[in-house]
Each structure stands twice: as C-alpha cells, then as structure tokens.
Design a protein around this motif. Structure first.
Motif, PDB file in Angstrom:
ATOM      1  N   UNK A 251       0.817  -1.216   0.000  1.00 43.85           N
ATOM      2  CA  UNK A 251       0.000   0.000   0.000  1.00 43.85           C
ATOM      3  C   UNK A 251       0.850   1.265   0.000  1.00 43.85           C
ATOM      4  N   UNK A 252       2.147   1.156  -0.254  1.00 48.28           N
ATOM      5  CA  UNK A 252       3.031   2.320  -0.335  1.00 48.28           C
ATOM      6  C   UNK A 252       3.545   2.414  -1.768  1.00 48.28           C
ATOM      7  N   UNK A 253       3.330   3.562  -2.411  1.00 52.26           N
ATOM      8  CA  UNK A 253       3.556   3.644  -3.853  1.00 52.26           C
ATOM      9  C   UNK A 253       4.253   4.932  -4.286  1.00 52.26           C
TER      10      UNK A 253
ATOM     11  N   UNK B 263      11.668   3.735 -10.650  1.00 53.28           N
ATOM     12  CA  UNK B 263      10.355   4.129 -11.162  1.00 53.28           C
ATOM     13  C   UNK B 263       9.271   3.112 -10.833  1.00 53.28           C
ATOM     14  N   UNK B 264       9.648   1.976 -10.239  1.00 54.21           N
ATOM     15  CA  UNK B 264       8.665   0.939  -9.911  1.00 54.21           C
ATOM     16  C   UNK B 264       7.600   1.530  -8.990  1.00 54.21           C
ATOM     17  N   UNK B 265       6.335   1.386  -9.372  1.00 53.65           N
ATOM     18  CA  UNK B 265       5.250   2.037  -8.630  1.00 53.65           C
ATOM     19  C   UNK B 265       5.115   1.491  -7.210  1.00 53.65           C
ATOM     20  N   UNK B 266       5.018   0.168  -6.988  1.00 53.75           N
ATOM     21  CA  UNK B 266       4.980  -0.318  -5.602  1.00 53.75           C
ATOM     22  C   UNK B 266       6.358  -0.168  -4.951  1.00 53.75           C
ATOM     23  N   UNK B 267       6.406   0.492  -3.809  1.00 57.33           N
ATOM     24  CA  UNK B 267       7.665   0.667  -3.084  1.00 57.33           C
ATOM     25  C   UNK B 267       8.002  -0.587  -2.289  1.00 57.33           C
ATOM     26  N   UNK B 268       9.295  -0.826  -1.999  1.00 54.08           N
ATOM     27  CA  UNK B 268       9.638  -1.892  -1.059  1.00 54.08           C
ATOM     28  C   UNK B 268       8.928  -1.650   0.271  1.00 54.08           C
ATOM     29  N   UNK B 269       8.537  -2.703   0.933  1.00 56.57           N
ATOM     30  CA  UNK B 269       7.762  -2.576   2.164  1.00 56.57           C
ATOM     31  C   UNK B 269       8.528  -1.765   3.216  1.00 56.57           C
ATOM     32  N   UNK B 270       8.031  -0.576   3.610  1.00 59.27           N
ATOM     33  CA  UNK B 270       8.744   0.228   4.612  1.00 59.27           C
ATOM     34  C   UNK B 270       8.703  -0.442   5.992  1.00 59.27           C
ATOM     35  N   UNK B 271       9.796  -0.305   6.736  1.00 57.79           N
ATOM     36  CA  UNK B 271       9.858  -0.870   8.085  1.00 57.79           C
ATOM     37  C   UNK B 271       9.511   0.165   9.148  1.00 57.79           C
ATOM     38  N   UNK B 272       9.485   1.436   8.759  1.00 60.33           N
ATOM     39  CA  UNK B 272       9.150   2.506   9.686  1.00 60.33           C
ATOM     40  C   UNK B 272       8.356   3.572   8.968  1.00 60.33           C
TER      41      UNK B 272
END
Length: 336
Positions: free
Chosen positions: A143-145, A170-179
């Motif tokens: 859910x982070x983009x 440029x990848x729309x879905x970001x790596x899963x944030x840890x914070x």
C-alpha cells in the motif's frame, strides 16, 4: 490545547454485514478519541441502508451522537461517497480536524486510528497518512507507492527482471517500509487526512469512479505543500475488493481504464498520456511473447491488452464516461 477531533467515514456499497464489522472495530478504536463515525451508503439499492440504520439503532451505536448512518442518494464511486461523508461533517455541523477513511471490509486493530492521528499532529507538513494493511491471513498488502509514470507502467507490464533492475527507481509499488516513510501515495482503505488538505484541494475528484482517486488527491495535496506518509505502526485487517470484485475480474472494467486515462492526462497532459499508453502496450506485448515462449501463467484479466487499445482509440470520440450530478444530494438519515 483542546483535543483534536476525528471523523471516521465508512463507505458501504452492498456489503452491510462487513460494514457492521467495520463499525464495531471503529467504535472500539474511537472510544478514547474525540470524534464521531459516519456510515455512508452509496445508493446500494439492496436494502443495505435500511439494514445498517436499523442495526445501528438496535445496538445503541447512534446514542450520544457516536455514529450516524447516511444515504448519499447515488453511487458516485469511492471519492464521491467519501466527499459526501466529509461534507456531512460532525453532527454539530462543524468540520473535524481529521478525516479517517475506512473501507467497509477493513477493521482497525488496537491503536490504529490513534497512531494515525498522533502522526499528523506531530508532523506539521504531513497531510495524509495510511496504515499497514494486511489480509485476514496475516499477509501484508502493498500500500506504499510512487506516482505512476511512463517508466513505472512499462516496468509493471513487462514483468522482466532486467527491465525492473534498469527502472528500479520508477517501480510504482515501493519496497515494504519498516518505519514511518514519506510516499507519493497510499491506499484509501485506511487513510487519515487533515482537514486543511481537504479545504485546499476540494477533496476527491468525483470524475474518478474507482481507482486512481487517492493517487490524484495525494498529487494535488503535494502541490499545496502537503506530503503523504505510510505509518506501519497502525495496523488494519483488510479483505480487499469486497465491493468491486477486483480479485476475480474476468475483464478489466471500463472505469479502470477511464480512471487511469484521467489521472495521466490531468497530471501530465495528452502527449505524455499517449506515450505512456504506447509504452504499456509495448511492454504488454513483450510479456505475452515471453508467456508463449516460457509457458508463464496469465497475469492480467482476459483481453486486457485488447481492451486497453480499444479504449485508447475510442475515448477521443465518445463523451464523458462518468457524469457527475450538478449538485450534491441532500443528506438522508431516516429510511422511514
């Protein structure tokens, strides 16, 4: 300083049982906060409004102004329904300090709403903040983009490791944030917005029926100096696509193509939009050739590429796909 108020808005479209579960979870989390809950039925036409109204009365949820059930009067999609709830405001007629948007198939876990409120309170330039979303199976939802772009759409459609590596920024879905992390946009399933953001932007663009409306709002908020954030300390369980059926789409509905086209043309203009569509077609064709050669499974709904091409060709020759009523429908509270 007086405690700031939160208006939680839950949008229902033919999911009354799930909506009641969402209300129960939201009421629990709002118990220690100053504010109210508004349930908006988006003209379900299946008895949802009456069932929700009656259940809320029988459970005592409407006592003390804790919860109201309203009928929007038309199904204008996610943005229109949420705008309706925001216009309704608090029962006193005042606007809250924060709007908390919650899907009807989502349930905030302990502290979820308070964590979002506290984040916005302590971050002056933050205008929107979303939760860590997981399914009932405990699996995290992305859910982070980043904002969509020509490169981002091409990468997503090509589904090729070498291309993804070249276009990693440029990848729309970001790596899963840890914070807690600043993002371009985040999903509206559990999203808190400062009242000043809605005042500055006018809320959601109601010409988006479904999809891209949160992306568009975050982009317009950023133009006014308000940033969007992801807060993983706020946990929400979300079934996903209960109203839209996206997980089981046999064909991509026209409103998805309409929303994509509107977002890109609003944000970047017609020429950029045309290039992005051509890139999406090229990447989709590349993926289909790989599928044939390597026997890879289907990843898009049936006829996605053909539907995309037809939509791009006919859109300039047809009228608006989605008409917004000329004036907001008045609030209806009592179904009797």
């Amino acid at each position: 300083m007086a405690e700031q108020t939160v208006l939680t808005i839950i949008l229902n479209y033919r999911t009354p049982e799930l909506t009641l579960q969402a209300c129960e979870a939201a009421l629990r989390e709002m118990a220690g906060l100053k504010g109210e809950i508004v349930v908006v039925d988006n003209a379900s036409g299946d008895g949802s409004f009456e069932a929700l109204y009656q259940a809320a009365q029988e459970k005592g949820w409407t006592q003390g102004g804790r919860l109201r059930v309203l009928q929007s009067g038309w199904n204008g999609g996610f943005g229109a329904g949420m705008n309706f709830g925001m216009r309704a405001g608090l029962s006193s007629g005042a606007a809250p300090d924060y709007y908390y948007l919650l899907n009807s198939d989502a349930w905030p876990e302990p502290g979820a709403i308070e964590v979002l409120r506290d984040f916005l309170q302590t971050n002056p330039t933050a205008g929107l903040v979303g939760s860590h979303i997981k399914g009932p199976d405990g699996i995290t939802h992305t859910t982070a983009f980043r904002f969509p772009s020509i490169a981002g759409e091409f990468e997503g459609a090509a589904r090729t490791g070498a291309i993804s590596q070249m276009l990693k920024n440029s990848i729309v879905p970001l790596p899963q944030p840890s914070g807690p992390t600043r993002v371009d946009w985040t999903a509206g399933a559990s999203l808190m917005i400062k009242q000043e953001v809605i005042e500055a932007t006018g809320g959601f663009d109601e010409k988006f029926f479904l999809y891209f409306e949160e992306t568009d709002l975050s982009r317009r908020a950023l133009a006014h100096g308000w940033t969007t954030h992801y807060q993983p300390d706020s946990h929400v369980v979300h079934i996903g696509s209960a109203s839209t059926g996206m997980k089981t789409w046999a064909r991509t509905p026209q409103y998805w193509f309409d929303s994509r086209l509107r977002y890109l043309s609003k944000s970047h203009g017609a020429f950029y939009t045309a290039l992005s569509t051509l890139g999406l077609i090229a990447a989709g064709t590349l993926w289909r050739l790989r599928r044939l050669a390597q026997r890879k499974p289907q990843a898009d709904p049936d006829w996605f590429l053909r539907d995309l091409i037809i939509h791009a060709l006919i859109t300039p020759f047809r009228g608006p796909a989605f008409q917004v009523p000329p004036a907001p429908v008045s609030i209806l509270e009592d179904p009797k």
